[in-house]
Write a protein that holds these residues in place. Structure first.
Motif, PDB file in Angstrom:
ATOM      1  N   THR A 359       0.837  -1.203   0.000  1.00 57.79           N
ATOM      2  CA  THR A 359       0.000   0.000   0.000  1.00 57.79           C
ATOM      3  C   THR A 359       0.871   1.251   0.000  1.00 57.79           C
ATOM      4  OG1 THR A 359      -1.763  -1.140   1.190  1.00 57.79           O
ATOM      5  CG2 THR A 359      -1.777   1.261   1.256  1.00 57.79           C
ATOM      6  N   GLY A 360       0.573   2.178  -0.888  1.00 60.50           N
ATOM      7  CA  GLY A 360       1.327   3.429  -0.945  1.00 60.50           C
ATOM      8  C   GLY A 360       2.651   3.343  -1.682  1.00 60.50           C
ATOM      9  N   ALA A 361       2.914   2.220  -2.344  1.00 62.50           N
ATOM     10  CA  ALA A 361       4.195   2.059  -3.041  1.00 62.50           C
ATOM     11  C   ALA A 361       4.225   2.888  -4.318  1.00 62.50           C
ATOM     12  CB  ALA A 361       4.417   0.588  -3.375  1.00 62.50           C
ATOM     13  N   ASN A 362       5.424   3.301  -4.733  1.00 62.28           N
ATOM     14  CA  ASN A 362       5.630   3.887  -6.049  1.00 62.28           C
ATOM     15  C   ASN A 362       6.604   3.001  -6.810  1.00 62.28           C
ATOM     16  OD1 ASN A 362       8.345   4.642  -5.316  1.00 62.28           O
ATOM     17  ND2 ASN A 362       7.532   6.487  -4.332  1.00 62.28           N
ATOM     18  N   GLN A 363       6.987   3.406  -8.018  1.00 62.51           N
ATOM     19  CA  GLN A 363       7.809   2.534  -8.851  1.00 62.51           C
ATOM     20  C   GLN A 363       9.183   2.265  -8.238  1.00 62.51           C
ATOM     21  OE1 GLN A 363       8.049   5.694 -12.109  1.00 62.51           O
ATOM     22  NE2 GLN A 363      10.038   4.687 -12.344  1.00 62.51           N
ATOM     23  N   TYR A 364       9.632   3.128  -7.346  1.00 65.01           N
ATOM     24  CA  TYR A 364      10.949   2.944  -6.742  1.00 65.01           C
ATOM     25  C   TYR A 364      10.897   2.154  -5.437  1.00 65.01           C
ATOM     26  CZ  TYR A 364      12.120   6.568 -10.105  1.00 65.01           C
ATOM     27  OH  TYR A 364      12.287   7.278 -11.262  1.00 65.01           O
ATOM     28  N   THR A 365       9.773   2.194  -4.760  1.00 65.39           N
ATOM     29  CA  THR A 365       9.668   1.482  -3.475  1.00 65.39           C
ATOM     30  C   THR A 365       8.938   0.149  -3.582  1.00 65.39           C
ATOM     31  OG1 THR A 365       7.617   2.654  -2.917  1.00 65.39           O
ATOM     32  CG2 THR A 365       9.703   3.646  -2.186  1.00 65.39           C
ATOM     33  N   LEU A 366       8.231  -0.087  -4.693  1.00 62.78           N
ATOM     34  CA  LEU A 366       7.468  -1.336  -4.817  1.00 62.78           C
ATOM     35  C   LEU A 366       8.349  -2.575  -4.674  1.00 62.78           C
ATOM     36  CD1 LEU A 366       4.843  -2.865  -5.340  1.00 62.78           C
ATOM     37  CD2 LEU A 366       5.293  -2.644  -7.791  1.00 62.78           C
ATOM     38  N   PRO A 367       9.502  -2.677  -5.373  1.00 60.95           N
ATOM     39  CA  PRO A 367      10.329  -3.877  -5.191  1.00 60.95           C
ATOM     40  C   PRO A 367      10.758  -4.088  -3.742  1.00 60.95           C
ATOM     41  CG  PRO A 367      11.001  -2.689  -7.148  1.00 60.95           C
ATOM     42  CD  PRO A 367      10.041  -1.798  -6.427  1.00 60.95           C
ATOM     43  N   PHE A 368      11.115  -2.985  -3.041  1.00 65.78           N
ATOM     44  CA  PHE A 368      11.528  -3.111  -1.646  1.00 65.78           C
ATOM     45  C   PHE A 368      10.374  -3.595  -0.772  1.00 65.78           C
ATOM     46  CE2 PHE A 368      11.584  -1.011   2.559  1.00 65.78           C
ATOM     47  CZ  PHE A 368      12.653  -1.696   3.120  1.00 65.78           C
ATOM     48  N   LEU A 369       9.194  -2.991  -0.912  1.00 65.12           N
ATOM     49  CA  LEU A 369       8.046  -3.414  -0.112  1.00 65.12           C
ATOM     50  C   LEU A 369       7.621  -4.837  -0.451  1.00 65.12           C
ATOM     51  CD1 LEU A 369       5.939  -0.106  -0.189  1.00 65.12           C
ATOM     52  CD2 LEU A 369       7.307  -1.015   1.697  1.00 65.12           C
ATOM     53  N   THR A 370       7.763  -5.202  -1.726  1.00 66.18           N
ATOM     54  CA  THR A 370       7.479  -6.580  -2.130  1.00 66.18           C
ATOM     55  C   THR A 370       8.453  -7.543  -1.466  1.00 66.18           C
ATOM     56  OG1 THR A 370       6.593  -5.841  -4.265  1.00 66.18           O
ATOM     57  CG2 THR A 370       7.297  -8.139  -4.113  1.00 66.18           C
ATOM     58  N   PHE A 371       9.723  -7.135  -1.407  1.00 67.58           N
ATOM     59  CA  PHE A 371      10.748  -7.949  -0.736  1.00 67.58           C
ATOM     60  C   PHE A 371      10.424  -8.132   0.746  1.00 67.58           C
ATOM     61  CE2 PHE A 371      14.605  -7.530   1.940  1.00 67.58           C
ATOM     62  CZ  PHE A 371      15.169  -8.779   1.716  1.00 67.58           C
ATOM     63  N   ILE A 372      10.080  -7.047   1.439  1.00 68.69           N
ATOM     64  CA  ILE A 372       9.736  -7.141   2.860  1.00 68.69           C
ATOM     65  C   ILE A 372       8.502  -8.025   3.046  1.00 68.69           C
ATOM     66  CG2 ILE A 372       8.980  -5.846   4.883  1.00 68.69           C
ATOM     67  CD1 ILE A 372      11.936  -5.483   4.171  1.00 68.69           C
ATOM     68  N   GLY A 373       7.521  -7.842   2.157  1.00 67.97           N
ATOM     69  CA  GLY A 373       6.345  -8.698   2.215  1.00 67.97           C
ATOM     70  C   GLY A 373       6.688 -10.157   2.014  1.00 67.97           C
ATOM     71  N   SER A 374       7.635 -10.414   1.118  1.00 70.83           N
ATOM     72  CA  SER A 374       8.054 -11.780   0.857  1.00 70.83           C
ATOM     73  C   SER A 374       8.689 -12.417   2.088  1.00 70.83           C
ATOM     74  CB  SER A 374       9.049 -11.808  -0.308  1.00 70.83           C
ATOM     75  OG  SER A 374       9.550 -13.100  -0.525  1.00 70.83           O
ATOM     76  N   VAL A 375       9.510 -11.656   2.789  1.00 71.43           N
ATOM     77  CA  VAL A 375      10.143 -12.163   4.010  1.00 71.43           C
ATOM     78  C   VAL A 375       9.074 -12.576   5.019  1.00 71.43           C
ATOM     79  CG1 VAL A 375      11.572 -11.547   5.996  1.00 71.43           C
ATOM     80  CG2 VAL A 375      12.272 -10.846   3.699  1.00 71.43           C
ATOM     81  N   ILE A 376       8.052 -11.742   5.161  1.00 74.62           N
ATOM     82  CA  ILE A 376       6.994 -12.033   6.137  1.00 74.62           C
ATOM     83  C   ILE A 376       6.151 -13.224   5.690  1.00 74.62           C
ATOM     84  CG2 ILE A 376       4.904 -11.116   7.216  1.00 74.62           C
ATOM     85  CD1 ILE A 376       6.225  -8.330   7.022  1.00 74.62           C
ATOM     86  N   ILE A 377       5.725 -13.216   4.438  1.00 75.63           N
ATOM     87  CA  ILE A 377       4.866 -14.300   3.947  1.00 75.63           C
ATOM     88  C   ILE A 377       5.613 -15.634   3.939  1.00 75.63           C
ATOM     89  CG2 ILE A 377       3.606 -15.141   1.908  1.00 75.63           C
ATOM     90  CD1 ILE A 377       2.878 -12.241   1.314  1.00 75.63           C
ATOM     91  N   SER A 378       6.943 -15.599   3.747  1.00 81.58           N
ATOM     92  CA  SER A 378       7.729 -16.837   3.735  1.00 81.58           C
ATOM     93  C   SER A 378       7.691 -17.569   5.064  1.00 81.58           C
ATOM     94  CB  SER A 378       9.183 -16.536   3.368  1.00 81.58           C
ATOM     95  OG  SER A 378       9.294 -16.191   2.006  1.00 81.58           O
ATOM     96  N   LEU A 379       7.418 -16.854   6.143  1.00 85.59           N
ATOM     97  CA  LEU A 379       7.278 -17.528   7.424  1.00 85.59           C
ATOM     98  C   LEU A 379       6.070 -18.456   7.423  1.00 85.59           C
ATOM     99  CD1 LEU A 379       8.012 -14.541   9.841  1.00 85.59           C
ATOM    100  CD2 LEU A 379       9.571 -16.354   9.106  1.00 85.59           C
ATOM    101  N   PHE A 380       5.060 -18.133   6.586  1.00 89.05           N
ATOM    102  CA  PHE A 380       3.848 -18.949   6.513  1.00 89.05           C
ATOM    103  C   PHE A 380       3.859 -19.894   5.316  1.00 89.05           C
ATOM    104  CE2 PHE A 380       2.810 -14.849   8.448  1.00 89.05           C
ATOM    105  CZ  PHE A 380       2.296 -15.254   9.666  1.00 89.05           C
ATOM    106  N   VAL A 381       4.488 -19.468   4.212  1.00 87.00           N
ATOM    107  CA  VAL A 381       4.552 -20.290   2.994  1.00 87.00           C
ATOM    108  C   VAL A 381       6.016 -20.390   2.564  1.00 87.00           C
ATOM    109  CG1 VAL A 381       3.580 -20.680   0.695  1.00 87.00           C
ATOM    110  CG2 VAL A 381       2.335 -19.276   2.336  1.00 87.00           C
ATOM    111  N   PRO A 382       6.807 -21.248   3.226  1.00 93.08           N
ATOM    112  CA  PRO A 382       8.248 -21.321   2.942  1.00 93.08           C
ATOM    113  C   PRO A 382       8.570 -22.174   1.715  1.00 93.08           C
ATOM    114  CG  PRO A 382       7.703 -22.818   4.713  1.00 93.08           C
ATOM    115  CD  PRO A 382       6.421 -22.122   4.340  1.00 93.08           C
ATOM    116  N   SER A 383       8.038 -21.786   0.580  1.00 94.03           N
ATOM    117  CA  SER A 383       8.273 -22.513  -0.666  1.00 94.03           C
ATOM    118  C   SER A 383       8.332 -21.514  -1.808  1.00 94.03           C
ATOM    119  CB  SER A 383       7.145 -23.523  -0.916  1.00 94.03           C
ATOM    120  OG  SER A 383       7.149 -23.956  -2.257  1.00 94.03           O
ATOM    121  N   GLY A 384       9.433 -21.536  -2.571  1.00 92.61           N
ATOM    122  CA  GLY A 384       9.611 -20.555  -3.634  1.00 92.61           C
ATOM    123  C   GLY A 384       8.446 -20.488  -4.606  1.00 92.61           C
ATOM    124  N   GLY A 385       8.111 -21.626  -5.219  1.00 95.14           N
ATOM    125  CA  GLY A 385       7.036 -21.637  -6.208  1.00 95.14           C
ATOM    126  C   GLY A 385       5.675 -21.352  -5.607  1.00 95.14           C
ATOM    127  N   GLY A 386       5.363 -22.029  -4.486  1.00 94.95           N
ATOM    128  CA  GLY A 386       4.084 -21.801  -3.836  1.00 94.95           C
ATOM    129  C   GLY A 386       3.958 -20.383  -3.327  1.00 94.95           C
TER     130      GLY A 386
END
Length: 472
Positions: A359-386
């Motif tokens: 939420t609130g991302a722009n073209q320069y911050t979206l990859p970073f926020l996506t990365f942080i989101g990935s770190v958090i979601i990986s705690l629940f879904v620890p599988s690259g493809g899934g």
């Protein structure tokens, strides 16, 4: 002591103290990986109850059941993971490869050198193939610990696992490979845009491989400085079954024993497997990797009976995986739960989390926020493809909403998810389980060290995904 030596000792002391602090708190608060999965399940259930519109106890229970035992169960994936471990272990136990492992493990003269060896082998092989990299470092650590009396076995296993942090930036990266395959069910970018993203714009892009190099260099330095002063000897059971079983002599061999020692049968299995791999266009995926490990192990063990014994011995380490993987299937089912009464505006928890994180991302911050989101979601879904199947649609849709349609930017977005999963592995025991099974250690004896790897990976990867949009 000179000024330079004093500074080096101080830096090493700071790293060692931080590592000791992490080890202490992990030993105190980190539960067994099975209980960790149970706690995550309870947390997800609470989040579903709070955030998902129309959620009911019956619906939550059905979603959990579907993820574990239902039509969308995790059994295929879980069995593939077990076979990756068992076949990789069996391959490494082949006489020719075992001699090579023992030979390599004889080189280190100290536990720091041994840890760096385990780390280096794991990192290099993880960049080639994640399954091989995951298993190989632990098998070398086992031999190093056998040779170096007084070494800390948990430290060696942790160093081996740290090399696994870069697998998502290697040749077997499931997300990067999916981006190139129009038939892949997880090629989210192609499904949403019709675009194919080549490897040159993902794992071979400078922001990816430069970040991987920096992470590995910093981890090597950290491993050297976090050397523990106390020792942790391996359980003697780790080395059970290493003595070869003598084959029956020709004079006493029965017909059944003659068949069991007929090496041509293993050759035929190997030829059949390699032929299929050639006919498939050398497709590399989890199933083909298991097949290649199996047929190559059969060939290198020479006779069917030796292969059977090695495989059976390797299968003994898979118990923790069989116990815990189904729980993660239930978590995936809960994340995707959408009540039929929620209406068109209803969204499952996985979408709500992914959207909130960008939420609130722009073209320069979206990859970073996506990365942080990935770190958090990986705690629940620890599988690259899934994991990509969960977060990918939101990440790609956000990029498109910002007017970013180029394959380079979409590739960066996908790699932000991939690298986040690799970094999160250092604090998520899901992928550590095979190494713990091989080493017969508990998570508290290892993860205190890998927290340092998580912090380093988090810092370097955050910088990479923040800088990359400015140079694409």
């Amino acid at each position: 002591m000179t000024t330079d030596q004093a500074r080096k000792a101080e830096r090493r002391g700071l790293t060692a103290r931080l590592t000791t602090l992490c080890v202490r708190y992990v030993e105190r608060f980190m539960p067994d990986p099975y209980l960790f999965a149970v706690i995550l399940t309870v947390l997800v259930v609470a989040l579903v109850a709070l955030l998902v519109r129309g959620a009911t106890p019956t619906g939550v229970l059905r979603a959990w059941y579907a993820g574990v035992w239902g039509s969308q169960n995790i059994f295929t994936f879980a069995f593939q993971m077990v076979l990756v471990l068992v076949t990789g272990y069996t391959l490494a136990e082949a006489p020719i490869l075992k001699r090579a492992i023992v030979g390599i493990a004889s080189k280190p003269k100290s536990q720091v050198q041994g840890a760096l060896l385990c780390f280096g082998v794991s990192a290099v092989l993880s960049l080639v193939n994640w399954g091989l990299g995951l298993v190989s470092g632990a098998l070398i650590a086992r031999q190093v610990a056998k040779r170096l009396a007084g070494a800390h076995f948990g430290y060696l296993i942790a160093a081996a696992f740290m090399g696994f942090i870069v697998w998502t930036q290697g040749l077997s990266s499931s997300i990067a490979l999916a981006n190139t395959d129009t038939s892949s069910p997880i090629n989210v970018i192609h499904k949403m845009t019709g675009t194919i993203v080549p490897l040159q714009l993902t794992i071979l892009a400078p922001y990816s491989w430069l970040a991987a190099v920096v992470v590995l260099v910093l981890l090597a330095i950290a491993i050297r400085r976090m050397e523990p002063t106390q020792s942790l000897q391996p359980d003697p059971a780790v080395f059970e079954g290493e003595e070869p079983v003598a084959a029956p002599t020709a004079d006493t061999r029965t017909f059944a024993e003659w068949l069991e020692n007929l090496w041509i049968l293993n050759v035929a299995v190997f030829v059949a497997g390699i032929t299929y791999f050639w006919l498939s266009g050398f497709a590399l995926n989890i199933s083909s990797m298991v097949m290649l490990f199996t047929v190559t192990a059969a060939l290198l063990h020479r006779t069917p009976i030796r292969f059977i014994r090695a495989f059976s011995g390797a299968a003994k380490v898979s118990g923790p995986l069989l116990l815990q993987y189904p729980l993660y299937g239930g978590i995936v089912g809960l994340l995707g739960y959408l009540p039929s009464t929620s209406g068109a505006a209803g969204k499952p928890l996985q979408t709500l989390l992914a959207e909130a994180l960008v939420t609130g991302a722009n073209q320069y911050t979206l990859p970073f926020l996506t990365f942080i989101g990935s770190v958090i979601i990986s705690l629940f879904v620890p599988s690259g493809g899934g994991h990509w199947a969960v977060q990918g649609p939101v990440a790609v849709d956000s990029a498109l909403a910002l007017g970013q349609h180029s394959p380079a930017y979409l590739g960066l977005t996908s790699m932000a998810v991939a690298v986040g999963e690799g970094v999160a592995n250092m604090i998520q025991p899901f992928w550590l389980l095979p190494l713990l099974a091989i080493a017969k250690l508990n998570v508290r004896q290892v993860m205190g060290f890998t927290i340092i790897a998580f912090l380093i990976g988090l810092a370097v990867s955050s910088a990479a995904v923040l800088i990359a949009p400015h140079v694409l």
